[in-house]
Design a protein around this motif. Sequence first.
Motif, mmCIF file in Angstrom:
data_model
loop_
_atom_site.group_PDB
_atom_site.id
_atom_site.type_symbol
_atom_site.label_atom_id
_atom_site.label_comp_id
_atom_site.label_asym_id
_atom_site.label_seq_id
_atom_site.Cartn_x
_atom_site.Cartn_y
_atom_site.Cartn_z
ATOM 1 N N ALA A 22 -31.583 14.931 139.521
ATOM 2 C CA ALA A 22 -31.717 13.483 139.699
ATOM 3 C C ALA A 22 -32.791 12.923 138.777
ATOM 4 C CB ALA A 22 -32.044 13.160 141.150
ATOM 5 N N LEU A 25 -31.551 13.054 135.075
ATOM 6 C CA LEU A 25 -30.543 12.051 134.753
ATOM 7 C C LEU A 25 -31.103 10.636 134.784
ATOM 8 C CD1 LEU A 25 -27.462 13.565 136.590
ATOM 9 C CD2 LEU A 25 -27.812 13.382 134.119
ATOM 10 N N ARG A 29 -31.255 8.111 131.608
ATOM 11 C CA ARG A 29 -30.774 6.723 131.703
ATOM 12 C C ARG A 29 -31.855 5.741 131.249
ATOM 13 N NH1 ARG A 29 -26.183 3.445 133.306
ATOM 14 N NH2 ARG A 29 -27.096 1.489 133.936
ATOM 15 N N ILE A 36 -25.064 7.527 134.035
ATOM 16 C CA ILE A 36 -24.626 7.054 135.344
ATOM 17 C C ILE A 36 -25.633 6.042 135.881
ATOM 18 C CG2 ILE A 36 -24.059 7.778 137.686
ATOM 19 C CD1 ILE A 36 -23.543 10.580 136.491
ATOM 20 N N LEU A 41 -25.555 7.352 141.065
ATOM 21 C CA LEU A 41 -26.077 8.716 140.956
ATOM 22 C C LEU A 41 -26.769 9.136 142.246
ATOM 23 C CD1 LEU A 41 -26.892 11.255 139.284
ATOM 24 C CD2 LEU A 41 -28.966 9.990 138.691
ATOM 25 N N ASN A 44 -24.407 9.669 145.255
ATOM 26 C CA ASN A 44 -23.628 10.893 145.102
ATOM 27 C C ASN A 44 -24.483 12.124 145.377
ATOM 28 O OD1 ASN A 44 -22.552 13.218 143.274
ATOM 29 N ND2 ASN A 44 -20.817 11.854 143.611
ATOM 30 N N LEU A 45 -25.659 12.171 144.784
ATOM 31 C CA LEU A 45 -26.530 13.325 144.988
ATOM 32 C C LEU A 45 -27.054 13.393 146.423
ATOM 33 C CD1 LEU A 45 -28.545 13.505 141.655
ATOM 34 C CD2 LEU A 45 -26.647 14.940 142.395
ATOM 35 N N ASP A 81 -21.362 5.803 148.250
ATOM 36 C CA ASP A 81 -20.855 6.189 146.932
ATOM 37 C C ASP A 81 -19.421 5.698 146.732
ATOM 38 O OD1 ASP A 81 -20.773 7.549 144.409
ATOM 39 O OD2 ASP A 81 -19.784 9.243 145.383
#
Length: 88
Positions: A22, A25, A29, A36, A41, A44-45, A81
């Motif tokens: 996380a 990413l 970003r 994402i 993100l 989802n995680l 999500d």
Amino acid sequence: MTALFMNGRVIDLILILVLAEAVGLLLLRWATGRGIAPSALLANLAAGAFLLAALRCGMSGAGDAWVGLCLAGALVAHLTDLRARWFA
């Protein structure tokens, strides 16, 4: 090595990897503006992390209420999500 799996400590290591994913990413970003969206993100995680937490609770002998709470958290994160993807 067997103890790592028997008491659920391996789940702790996996959760640390999910957290590192996380952060990585989100930094990607932030640095590039590509990738994402943070809300998608994290939802989802979070769903996966809550499922891992439920597994950890079950493996460590925590009460059923903790497993249920983690599963409820996974459901909320999953629905968040799905909603974000549905209306995107």
